[in-house]
Each structure stands twice: as C-alpha cells, then as structure tokens.
Design a protein around this motif. Sequence first.
Motif, PDB file in Angstrom:
ATOM      1  N   UNK A  62       0.832  -1.209   0.000  1.00  0.00           N
ATOM      2  CA  UNK A  62       0.000   0.000   0.000  1.00  0.00           C
ATOM      3  C   UNK A  62       0.872   1.267   0.000  1.00  0.00           C
ATOM      4  N   UNK A  63       0.263   2.352  -0.435  1.00  0.00           N
ATOM      5  CA  UNK A  63       0.998   3.619  -0.524  1.00  0.00           C
ATOM      6  C   UNK A  63       1.004   4.331   0.837  1.00  0.00           C
ATOM      7  N   UNK A  64       1.318   3.553   1.874  1.00  0.00           N
ATOM      8  CA  UNK A  64       1.358   4.096   3.238  1.00  0.00           C
ATOM      9  C   UNK A  64       2.546   5.042   3.379  1.00  0.00           C
ATOM     10  N   UNK A  65       2.408   6.056   4.248  1.00  0.00           N
ATOM     11  CA  UNK A  65       3.523   6.992   4.416  1.00  0.00           C
ATOM     12  C   UNK A  65       4.829   6.279   4.734  1.00  0.00           C
ATOM     13  N   UNK A  66       4.761   5.288   5.611  1.00  0.00           N
ATOM     14  CA  UNK A  66       5.977   4.566   6.012  1.00  0.00           C
ATOM     15  C   UNK A  66       6.647   3.887   4.815  1.00  0.00           C
ATOM     16  N   UNK A  67       5.836   3.439   3.868  1.00  0.00           N
ATOM     17  CA  UNK A  67       6.357   2.726   2.699  1.00  0.00           C
ATOM     18  C   UNK A  67       6.876   3.669   1.618  1.00  0.00           C
ATOM     19  N   UNK A  68       6.182   4.787   1.435  1.00  0.00           N
ATOM     20  CA  UNK A  68       6.525   5.673   0.313  1.00  0.00           C
ATOM     21  C   UNK A  68       7.628   6.666   0.691  1.00  0.00           C
ATOM     22  N   UNK A  69       7.697   7.009   1.992  1.00  0.00           N
ATOM     23  CA  UNK A  69       8.645   8.042   2.437  1.00  0.00           C
ATOM     24  C   UNK A  69      10.076   7.835   1.923  1.00  0.00           C
ATOM     25  N   UNK A  70      10.615   6.608   1.972  1.00  0.00           N
ATOM     26  CA  UNK A  70      11.997   6.457   1.485  1.00  0.00           C
ATOM     27  C   UNK A  70      12.188   6.886   0.023  1.00  0.00           C
ATOM     28  N   UNK A  71      11.087   6.922  -0.742  1.00  0.00           N
ATOM     29  CA  UNK A  71      11.208   7.305  -2.158  1.00  0.00           C
ATOM     30  C   UNK A  71      10.942   8.790  -2.390  1.00  0.00           C
ATOM     31  N   UNK A  72      10.443   9.467  -1.360  1.00  0.00           N
ATOM     32  CA  UNK A  72      10.126  10.895  -1.544  1.00  0.00           C
ATOM     33  C   UNK A  72      11.374  11.706  -1.229  1.00  0.00           C
ATOM     34  N   UNK A  73      12.281  11.740  -2.192  1.00  0.00           N
ATOM     35  CA  UNK A  73      13.550  12.443  -1.962  1.00  0.00           C
ATOM     36  C   UNK A  73      13.398  13.895  -2.409  1.00  0.00           C
ATOM     37  N   UNK A  74      12.547  14.612  -1.689  1.00  0.00           N
ATOM     38  CA  UNK A  74      12.249  15.997  -2.059  1.00  0.00           C
ATOM     39  C   UNK A  74      12.634  16.923  -0.909  1.00  0.00           C
ATOM     40  N   UNK A  75      12.574  18.221  -1.191  1.00  0.00           N
ATOM     41  CA  UNK A  75      12.839  19.200  -0.130  1.00  0.00           C
ATOM     42  C   UNK A  75      11.568  19.632   0.563  1.00  0.00           C
ATOM     43  N   UNK A  76      10.476  19.757  -0.185  1.00  0.00           N
ATOM     44  CA  UNK A  76       9.231  20.246   0.437  1.00  0.00           C
ATOM     45  C   UNK A  76       7.988  19.482  -0.010  1.00  0.00           C
ATOM     46  N   UNK A  77       7.985  18.967  -1.215  1.00  0.00           N
ATOM     47  CA  UNK A  77       6.755  18.336  -1.699  1.00  0.00           C
ATOM     48  C   UNK A  77       6.564  16.947  -1.088  1.00  0.00           C
ATOM     49  N   UNK A  78       5.413  16.750  -0.456  1.00  0.00           N
ATOM     50  CA  UNK A  78       5.121  15.432   0.115  1.00  0.00           C
ATOM     51  C   UNK A  78       5.695  15.216   1.498  1.00  0.00           C
ATOM     52  N   UNK A  79       6.312  16.258   2.079  1.00  0.00           N
ATOM     53  CA  UNK A  79       6.811  16.112   3.456  1.00  0.00           C
ATOM     54  C   UNK A  79       5.608  15.922   4.388  1.00  0.00           C
ATOM     55  N   UNK A  80       4.508  16.571   4.010  1.00  0.00           N
ATOM     56  CA  UNK A  80       3.242  16.295   4.708  1.00  0.00           C
ATOM     57  C   UNK A  80       2.450  15.362   3.794  1.00  0.00           C
ATOM     58  N   UNK A  81       2.267  14.119   4.229  1.00  0.00           N
ATOM     59  CA  UNK A  81       1.705  13.074   3.361  1.00  0.00           C
ATOM     60  C   UNK A  81       0.504  12.473   4.077  1.00  0.00           C
ATOM     61  N   UNK A 102       2.467  22.091  -0.295  1.00  0.00           N
ATOM     62  CA  UNK A 102       3.311  20.906  -0.458  1.00  0.00           C
ATOM     63  C   UNK A 102       2.696  19.631   0.082  1.00  0.00           C
ATOM     64  N   UNK A 103       1.506  19.745   0.693  1.00  0.00           N
ATOM     65  CA  UNK A 103       0.843  18.541   1.220  1.00  0.00           C
ATOM     66  C   UNK A 103       0.406  17.643   0.061  1.00  0.00           C
ATOM     67  N   UNK A 104       0.559  16.329   0.254  1.00  0.00           N
ATOM     68  CA  UNK A 104       0.102  15.366  -0.745  1.00  0.00           C
ATOM     69  C   UNK A 104      -0.937  14.453  -0.095  1.00  0.00           C
TER      70      UNK A 104
END
Length: 317
Positions: A62-81, A102-104
Amino acid sequence: MDRIDEIILERIKRDTVSGEELSEILGISRSAVWKRIRKLEEYGYTIDRNRKGYRLKEGSDLLLPYEVRPYIKTNWLGKNYIFFEEIQSTNSFARENDYPDGTVVVAESQTAGRGRKGRKWISVPHRGIYASIILKRNINPYVLPVFSLLFPLAVRNVLQEVSGLEVKIKWPNDLYVNGKKIAGFLIETDLEGNTVQKIVAGFGININQTEDELSWILDTATSLHIETGNIFDRKSTLGKILVELEKRIDSFSPEDTIREINEGLLWKGEEVYIPDENVHGKLLGVDNYGGVKILMENGVKSFYSGDLSLRKVQKKE
Ligand code: ATP
Ligand code: BTN
C-alpha cells in the motif's frame, strides 16, 4: 497508521520482539500491541508470530507513508503526506481542508473520484495512483493554464522512464498510451479576487489495473500493466513523480513547458474537432499561453478554456 505503528515496524524489522517488550517500549498494554499488529496485517504487512514474539516478514504494497517516504527524496513536496485507504475524492478532501503548501493526499481507492465537468474517475482499489497536491502560492492567474501543464509533463516523464512506453499528452489534461487514456488530471484553483489562494492538482494514473478491472472502459482506457504485461511498483513510481514535480515547480519556465508539451502532444498535425464549439481543423500545437492552436478554414485560432475537449476526426475507411 501513526507513529506508534511505525515504531513497531522499525523494531520488528530486524529482530523478533516480544509483545511484552513492545508494550514496555511503547507504554501501551499488550492487548493494544496485539490490536496494532492485527491492524498492520490488515494494511498488508506479513508478520511472523511465534513464542518469542513478532517479526516482520514482508512489507506492505500500500501507498502508506511509512512505505513511500523512502522514495520521496524531495525538499518540500510530500513532506506532509496524508493517506487514506478509501475516500470520496482526494481533490475534494484537499479543497475542503486546510493543509500547508506541499501537502500530498493519497488514497488507495475513491468512491467518488472526479474528472472534469463532473465526470467520474474510476479508481480501482490498490491498482492505481490517486493523489492530490496542495500548493499555496501566489501564481499569476494568467500563467495558470501553462503552469497546469507541468503536472502531465512530470507524470509523463516518469511513466516513460519506468515502463519504456511512449506516453503522449492530450491537451489539456490527459495522458495517452497507444491511443488510450492512462492518466487524467484535475487541477482546481481557489481564487480570491485575482489572487490564487490554493491550487489542488489531482491525478489518477492507471498502473496495475487488469483488462477485467477496466473492462467497461477498455475501448478508451488502458494501464501500464495492460500495455506491458508487467506489474509496477506504485511506491517508487509515486516517489519519482513527486521528485520530478518538485523539480519542475521550483524551476518553472513557461517557455520550456510549452516546448516540451509540443514535443509530446497527441494528434499534432492531425484533424481534430471540439464538440459543441463548431471547431474543426488541423491541430498545430499549444501556444505560449497554454491554448491549443487549430488551423481552420478561416485561419489559425487558439482555444483556451480548460473545459474544452479535443476529439480526433476518425478517418473513413
Ligand atoms: P476530454 O478530456 O477530452 O474532455 P475525457 O473523456 O477524457 O475527454 P475527462 O473529463 O478528461 O474526459 O475525463 C473523464 C473521463 O475519463 C470519463 O468520462 C471516463 O470516460 C474516463 N475515465 C474514468 N475513469 C478512467 C480511468 N480510470 N482510466 C481512463 N479513463 C477513465
Ligand atoms: C480527468 O480525466 O478528467 C481527470 C481525472 C482526475 C482523477 C484524479 S484521481 C485523484 C484526484 N481526485 C479526484 O477526485 N480526481 C483526481
């Protein structure tokens, strides 16, 4: 899923940990630990249980925050997921609630996913990516039609990279593969006077849907899986999309956006029409303001409204 669940996962990832130990670390009862383990299993985690305790065997798809976070190598976008197993529409949620720039918002399924003009977006659970991005920036409303094109461009790049397929942009808001729709975008803006308060950029991408799952729209719709036979990793794909989007938003250039759109434009040079508008002619491309240029009998004309639909004239056999 919250911070406590994430701590449990971290702990049981490498070692077998007893319920007692987890309950001490977390300051919750053993039965509360057990309930959380059950919930994690419902979220798709495979957890071994033996006399010594719990151990994580396999992660969740699933696209859970814990699972997707390692792939969100951004500075601001998706930090709030923000993640939902099911919601009516991520766009509606993002519009109705107040979250920072920047919330996703991501959902595994939508019961009332929307397209333009109140059309329905079919969101097969666990197969696609259904997400909305919240931007709170003072973008000039006149630039919005071009700015909005940055979203399909970013997603197109990533889909091409992960699948090797050629993805075309159907002005103004769809992506097509082999003549069928694979992704749609719904960009909604809240204006106060002439000032943009909030942009909600929603996208739905067909990733792993089977032919059966899209059977009733198979004439016009497809997925990466249908086109290639492969199963794609939605987590890393979503991460790549956010990285690509952040890059494009940070370095937004109307000129480059228009150039790239024209390079990947569907039906360029072909005969098209706009239903209800009595417009018929050759599609020349997208102009500097984000409109489509069409060569008609009485000359070249551009059309702007994001509510317009382009259709291809079917050649008679
Ligand atoms: P246009 O963009 O030219 O107006 P469109 O038919 O693509 O044409 P949109 O409002 O962009 O219209 O998109 C909504 C349409 O997308 C729906 O009418 C439906 O036919 C189609 N659709 C809904 N769910 C999916 C999906 N998961 N994959 C592909 N297409 C879908
Ligand atoms: C279209 O094809 O007209 C646009 C479809 C947009 C669908 C996405 S899925 C996530 C977000 N939430 C919605 O309700 N719609 C968009």
